[in-house]
Design an enzyme around this catalytic site. Structure first.
Site, PDB file in Angstrom:
ATOM      1  N   VAL A 102       0.843  -1.207   0.000  1.00  0.00           N
ATOM      2  CA  VAL A 102       0.000   0.000   0.000  1.00  0.00           C
ATOM      3  C   VAL A 102       0.877   1.255   0.000  1.00  0.00           C
ATOM      4  O   VAL A 102       1.955   1.261   0.589  1.00  0.00           O
ATOM      5  CB  VAL A 102      -0.912  -0.026   1.258  1.00  0.00           C
ATOM      6  CG1 VAL A 102      -1.732   1.249   1.370  1.00  0.00           C
ATOM      7  CG2 VAL A 102      -1.818  -1.239   1.219  1.00  0.00           C
ATOM      8  N   ALA A 104       2.784   2.577  -2.111  1.00  0.00           N
ATOM      9  CA  ALA A 104       4.148   2.316  -2.585  1.00  0.00           C
ATOM     10  C   ALA A 104       4.282   2.598  -4.074  1.00  0.00           C
ATOM     11  O   ALA A 104       5.267   2.207  -4.699  1.00  0.00           O
ATOM     12  CB  ALA A 104       4.516   0.871  -2.279  1.00  0.00           C
ATOM     13  N   GLY A 105       3.272   3.234  -4.675  1.00  0.00           N
ATOM     14  CA  GLY A 105       3.348   3.547  -6.107  1.00  0.00           C
ATOM     15  C   GLY A 105       3.127   2.339  -6.990  1.00  0.00           C
ATOM     16  O   GLY A 105       3.496   2.332  -8.160  1.00  0.00           O
ATOM     17  N   LEU A 106       2.505   1.301  -6.434  1.00  0.00           N
ATOM     18  CA  LEU A 106       2.331   0.063  -7.209  1.00  0.00           C
ATOM     19  C   LEU A 106       0.876  -0.175  -7.599  1.00  0.00           C
ATOM     20  O   LEU A 106       0.515  -1.264  -8.038  1.00  0.00           O
ATOM     21  CB  LEU A 106       2.893  -1.128  -6.415  1.00  0.00           C
ATOM     22  CG  LEU A 106       4.417  -1.047  -6.198  1.00  0.00           C
ATOM     23  CD1 LEU A 106       4.893  -2.058  -5.173  1.00  0.00           C
ATOM     24  CD2 LEU A 106       5.157  -1.256  -7.521  1.00  0.00           C
ATOM     25  N   SER A 108      -1.941  -0.102  -5.749  1.00  0.00           N
ATOM     26  CA  SER A 108      -2.778  -0.894  -4.851  1.00  0.00           C
ATOM     27  C   SER A 108      -4.244  -0.405  -4.814  1.00  0.00           C
ATOM     28  O   SER A 108      -5.175  -1.214  -4.901  1.00  0.00           O
ATOM     29  CB  SER A 108      -2.132  -0.887  -3.466  1.00  0.00           C
ATOM     30  OG  SER A 108      -3.055  -0.775  -2.464  1.00  0.00           O
ATOM     31  N   ALA A 110      -6.037   1.396  -7.038  1.00  0.00           N
ATOM     32  CA  ALA A 110      -6.773   1.156  -8.286  1.00  0.00           C
ATOM     33  C   ALA A 110      -7.036  -0.338  -8.465  1.00  0.00           C
ATOM     34  O   ALA A 110      -8.112  -0.740  -8.918  1.00  0.00           O
ATOM     35  CB  ALA A 110      -5.992   1.701  -9.474  1.00  0.00           C
ATOM     36  N   ALA A 111      -6.076  -1.176  -8.073  1.00  0.00           N
ATOM     37  CA  ALA A 111      -6.264  -2.624  -8.235  1.00  0.00           C
ATOM     38  C   ALA A 111      -7.396  -3.131  -7.341  1.00  0.00           C
ATOM     39  O   ALA A 111      -8.207  -3.962  -7.774  1.00  0.00           O
ATOM     40  CB  ALA A 111      -4.962  -3.358  -7.923  1.00  0.00           C
ATOM     41  N   ASP A 152      -3.042   4.881 -13.849  1.00  0.00           N
ATOM     42  CA  ASP A 152      -3.115   3.669 -13.007  1.00  0.00           C
ATOM     43  C   ASP A 152      -4.327   2.809 -13.358  1.00  0.00           C
ATOM     44  O   ASP A 152      -4.196   1.613 -13.608  1.00  0.00           O
ATOM     45  CB  ASP A 152      -3.216   4.050 -11.517  1.00  0.00           C
ATOM     46  CG  ASP A 152      -1.878   4.411 -10.925  1.00  0.00           C
ATOM     47  OD1 ASP A 152      -0.974   4.771 -11.697  1.00  0.00           O
ATOM     48  OD2 ASP A 152      -1.737   4.347  -9.684  1.00  0.00           O
TER      49      ASP A 152
HETATM   50  O1  PMV Z   1       0.176   6.360  -7.825  1.00  0.00           O
HETATM   51  P1  PMV Z   1       1.628   6.451  -8.090  1.00  0.00           P
HETATM   52  O2  PMV Z   1       2.448   6.712  -6.889  1.00  0.00           O
HETATM   53  O3  PMV Z   1       2.136   5.375  -8.983  1.00  0.00           O
HETATM   54  O4  PMV Z   1       1.895   7.821  -8.923  1.00  0.00           O
HETATM   55  C1  PMV Z   1       1.152   8.161  -9.997  1.00  0.00           C
HETATM   56  C2  PMV Z   1       1.986   8.867 -11.001  1.00  0.00           C
HETATM   57  C3  PMV Z   1       1.908  10.367 -11.032  1.00  0.00           C
HETATM   58  O5  PMV Z   1       2.315  10.731 -12.350  1.00  0.00           O
HETATM   59  C4  PMV Z   1       2.883  10.973 -10.029  1.00  0.00           C
HETATM   60  C5  PMV Z   1       0.513  10.901 -10.763  1.00  0.00           C
HETATM   61  C6  PMV Z   1      -0.503  10.552 -11.834  1.00  0.00           C
HETATM   62  O6  PMV Z   1      -1.708  10.656 -11.527  1.00  0.00           O
HETATM   63  O7  PMV Z   1      -0.142  10.223 -12.968  1.00  0.00           O
END
Ligand code: PMV
Length: 315
Positions: A102, A104-106, A108, A110-111, A152
């Site tokens: 969670v 961590a930009g992966l 989570s 949206a999934a 995402d």
């Molecule tokens: O949700 P994350 O941490 O993978 O970041 C999304 C990527 C950004 O470009 C920073 C934001 C976006 O909405 O595209």
């Protein structure tokens, strides 16, 4: 009635994070080795409208009415009800689990939304198109990311590498030669909304400098697409390094992320960069198959909490 379930993978942004919010292209790939899962069980002894939600990893076990209306789990269910035009659901239990770290930009959040949307529509016997799944997940994303680009929900819905420009139809990327990525979670939680809003303030304070950075990242992303579609992995790795330098200049890296990247490169990675919003979250490293073990160990030694690897390919 047997249980109905659905899953959705994690994702990594390969190129173009942050710049994508300002109209530049980005490339994202699914990470199918980690996933969110939603299981639905009918509760025939409970009254119509009874919905119990269990998410043991976040210590949540309650009836849906006990959650705020804009809670992401509640919102995902409500938006599905609107989509299928149903006012009350048959009694059910919705159990959510996930192997995606969670914050961590992966991907989570949206999934989880997408797993819920798929399982609930399947439970109700209502066919739903991928574009509607993505649209609903985007509505949920907006609630907690403020100004998401939409990348995402798109990459996770289609589970294919994509080339994405905000507000335009996305394109699938044909990966000619599959390649290996290691994803290292720094273990530092990072709020995408906060980092995106900080970048906005920096951009407002210094628009010329930030637009130059966004444009440069956009150019790198376009070159990277050509490499993914048939060019050299060495060049792709160099482009990742260049993209990371711009993200550093933008102020979204951190000493730990930089250290992880240096360790991956020293252990033989072809390229590495932070992925997602930055400050915490994860880094990704492009590696040859035979170097996965060595680079993963180096990342763990350098302080990564966990590493995953995935093969990027198109189906
Ligand atoms: O949700 P994350 O941490 O993978 O970041 C999304 C990527 C950004 O470009 C920073 C934001 C976006 O909405 O595209």
């Amino acid at each position: 009635m047997p249980a109905v379930y659905a899953t959705a993978p994690g994702k990594a942004i390969l190129f173009g994070e942050h710049a994508v919010v300002y109209g530049q292209p980005a490339i994202a790939v699914p990470i199918t080795t980690i996933m969110a899962k939603a299981v639905i069980l009918a509760e025939p002894l409970k009254p119509h409208g009874y919905i119990r939600i269990e998410a043991p990893q976040i210590d949540l076990d309650c009836e849906i009415d006990q959650l705020p209306k804009d809670h992401p789990l509640n919102l995902a269910v409500t938006l599905v009800m609107q989509q299928v035009q149903i006012r009350e659901l048959p009694a059910l239990r919705l159990r959510i689990t996930s192997t995606i770290p969670v914050a961590a930009g992966l991907g989570s959040g949206a999934a989880v939304s997408i797993a819920i949307i798929r399982s609930l529509t399947s439970f109700l016997g209502f066919p739903i198109q991928p574009e509607d799944i993505s649209k609903i997940a985007f509505e949920v994303e907006k609630k907690y990311h403020g100004n998401p680009s939409g990348i995402d929900n798109t990459v996770i819905t289609y589970a294919q590498p994509i080339y994405f420009v905000r507000g335009q139809p996305f394109e699938f990327i044909k990966v000619i030669r599959p390649f290996e990525l290691i994803i290292a979670d720094s273990g530092v939680k990072s709020s995408t909304a906060t980092v995106v809003s900080d970048v906005r303030q920096l951009w407002q304070a210094n628009p010329a400098e930030y637009e130059r950075l966004f444009n440069s990242i956009g150019e790198i992303t376009n070159q990277a697409r050509l490499m993914v579609e048939g060019g050299s992995l060495e060049t792709l790795g160099n482009l990742m390094n260049e993209n990371h330098e711009y993200l550093k200049t933008m102020g979204v890296s951190s000493p730990l992320l930089d250290q992880l990247i240096q360790s991956a490169l020293a252990a033989g990675a072809l390229g590495a960069k932070l992925s997602g919003a930055g400050r915490g979250g994860n880094i990704i490293a492009l590696v040859k198959l035979e170097d996965i073990g060595r680079v993963s160990s180096a990342l763990l030694e350098a302080g990564a909490e966990n590493t995953f690897n995935t093969t990027v390919h198109s189906t």
